[in-house]
Motif scaffolding. Structure first.
Motif, PDB file in Angstrom:
ATOM      1  N   TYR A 169       5.798  20.016  -6.135  1.00  0.00           N
ATOM      2  CA  TYR A 169       6.279  19.026  -7.100  1.00  0.00           C
ATOM      3  C   TYR A 169       7.433  18.214  -6.507  1.00  0.00           C
ATOM      4  N   SER A 170       8.395  18.889  -5.908  1.00  0.00           N
ATOM      5  CA  SER A 170       9.527  18.176  -5.309  1.00  0.00           C
ATOM      6  C   SER A 170       9.088  17.328  -4.122  1.00  0.00           C
ATOM      7  N   LEU A 171       8.142  17.818  -3.339  1.00  0.00           N
ATOM      8  CA  LEU A 171       7.636  17.046  -2.201  1.00  0.00           C
ATOM      9  C   LEU A 171       6.892  15.797  -2.659  1.00  0.00           C
ATOM     10  N   MET A 172       6.036  15.944  -3.668  1.00  0.00           N
ATOM     11  CA  MET A 172       5.297  14.784  -4.166  1.00  0.00           C
ATOM     12  C   MET A 172       6.254  13.716  -4.694  1.00  0.00           C
ATOM     13  N   ASN A 173       7.262  14.138  -5.426  1.00  0.00           N
ATOM     14  CA  ASN A 173       8.229  13.181  -5.962  1.00  0.00           C
ATOM     15  C   ASN A 173       9.098  12.580  -4.867  1.00  0.00           C
ATOM     16  N   GLY A 174       9.545  13.391  -3.935  1.00  0.00           N
ATOM     17  CA  GLY A 174      10.398  12.891  -2.862  1.00  0.00           C
ATOM     18  C   GLY A 174       9.674  11.928  -1.942  1.00  0.00           C
ATOM     19  N   VAL A 175       8.486  12.300  -1.502  1.00  0.00           N
ATOM     20  CA  VAL A 175       7.709  11.424  -0.619  1.00  0.00           C
ATOM     21  C   VAL A 175       7.296  10.161  -1.376  1.00  0.00           C
ATOM     22  N   GLY A 176       6.907  10.316  -2.629  1.00  0.00           N
ATOM     23  CA  GLY A 176       6.542   9.155  -3.446  1.00  0.00           C
ATOM     24  C   GLY A 176       7.697   8.182  -3.586  1.00  0.00           C
ATOM     25  N   LEU A 180       0.837  -1.204   0.000  1.00  0.00           N
ATOM     26  CA  LEU A 180       0.000   0.000   0.000  1.00  0.00           C
ATOM     27  C   LEU A 180       0.875   1.257   0.000  1.00  0.00           C
ATOM     28  N   ALA A 181       1.925   1.255   0.825  1.00  0.00           N
ATOM     29  CA  ALA A 181       2.836   2.407   0.868  1.00  0.00           C
ATOM     30  C   ALA A 181       3.465   2.643  -0.509  1.00  0.00           C
ATOM     31  N   GLY A 182       3.912   1.573  -1.155  1.00  0.00           N
ATOM     32  CA  GLY A 182       4.511   1.698  -2.485  1.00  0.00           C
ATOM     33  C   GLY A 182       3.519   2.211  -3.516  1.00  0.00           C
ATOM     34  N   ASN A 183       2.287   1.737  -3.439  1.00  0.00           N
ATOM     35  CA  ASN A 183       1.263   2.199  -4.388  1.00  0.00           C
ATOM     36  C   ASN A 183       0.898   3.658  -4.161  1.00  0.00           C
ATOM     37  N   ILE A 184       0.859   4.080  -2.912  1.00  0.00           N
ATOM     38  CA  ILE A 184       0.617   5.501  -2.627  1.00  0.00           C
ATOM     39  C   ILE A 184       1.775   6.335  -3.178  1.00  0.00           C
ATOM     40  N   GLY A 185       2.993   5.833  -3.019  1.00  0.00           N
ATOM     41  CA  GLY A 185       4.161   6.528  -3.561  1.00  0.00           C
ATOM     42  C   GLY A 185       4.099   6.670  -5.068  1.00  0.00           C
ATOM     43  N   VAL A 186       3.728   5.600  -5.745  1.00  0.00           N
ATOM     44  CA  VAL A 186       3.591   5.652  -7.202  1.00  0.00           C
ATOM     45  C   VAL A 186       2.510   6.666  -7.584  1.00  0.00           C
ATOM     46  N   ALA A 187       1.384   6.636  -6.865  1.00  0.00           N
ATOM     47  CA  ALA A 187       0.289   7.576  -7.158  1.00  0.00           C
ATOM     48  C   ALA A 187       0.752   9.018  -6.988  1.00  0.00           C
ATOM     49  N   LEU A 188       1.519   9.295  -5.941  1.00  0.00           N
ATOM     50  CA  LEU A 188       2.026  10.653  -5.729  1.00  0.00           C
ATOM     51  C   LEU A 188       2.900  11.107  -6.896  1.00  0.00           C
ATOM     52  N   MET A 189       3.797  10.234  -7.337  1.00  0.00           N
ATOM     53  CA  MET A 189       4.692  10.602  -8.433  1.00  0.00           C
ATOM     54  C   MET A 189       3.933  10.775  -9.741  1.00  0.00           C
TER      55      MET A 189
END
Length: 142
Positions: free
Chosen positions: A91-98, A63-72
């Motif tokens: 943009y940088s936060l979404m990519n970094g957290v993802g 689930l964590a990985g899928n949320i990360g992919v969704a963010l990116m």
């Protein structure tokens, strides 16, 4: 199931043949008709009967990985739709957290190629965050 049962369009058939050969080549064998035979446990009918030897567990790290992919993906979509700029903090936060979330999921189901991509994605996002923090701010007028 044989490759003859796959779509007849030559480009699709070629892509499927190459994909099968690269991913399960040790498990494929030539049959009597000189065609690639796909083992029963990988066939669609075996999947439908639930007999395929596939691990379908879905853990918290998935689930964590899928949320990360969704963010990116959402970040990239917003960038292409010109709703955000690449220099924006969001943009940088979404990519970094993802990327971090995908890296966490990879700690449990490791894949070297994905790990390298996400590690560099995270490093580049951190660089973007540092650039954002170092940017001079416009003074507020009173």
């Amino acid at each position: 199931m044989t490759l003859a049962a796959l779509p007849q369009h030559s480009a699709v058939r070629l892509c499927l043949t190459v994909t099968l050969a690269l991913t399960i080549s040790p498990r494929l064998s030539l049959g009597e008709e000189e065609e690639w035979q796909i083992p029963e446990r990988l066939s669609l009918s075996a999947l439908q009967r639930g007999k395929a030897a596939l691990n379908m567990d879905y853990a918290w790290y998935d689930l964590a990985g899928n949320i990360g992919v969704a963010l990116m993906v959402v970040g990239y979509l917003l960038l292409q739709a010109e709703k955000i700029r690449s220099s924006d903090l969001s943009y940088s936060l979404m990519n970094g957290v993802g990327a971090l979330l995908v890296l966490i999921s990879l700690l449990y189901r490791f894949n070297l190629s994905a790990f390298l991509v996400e590690a560099f994605w995270l490093l580049i996002s951190i660089y973007g965050l540092i650039k954002f923090a170092a940017r001079p701010r416009a003074k507020e007028s009173r």
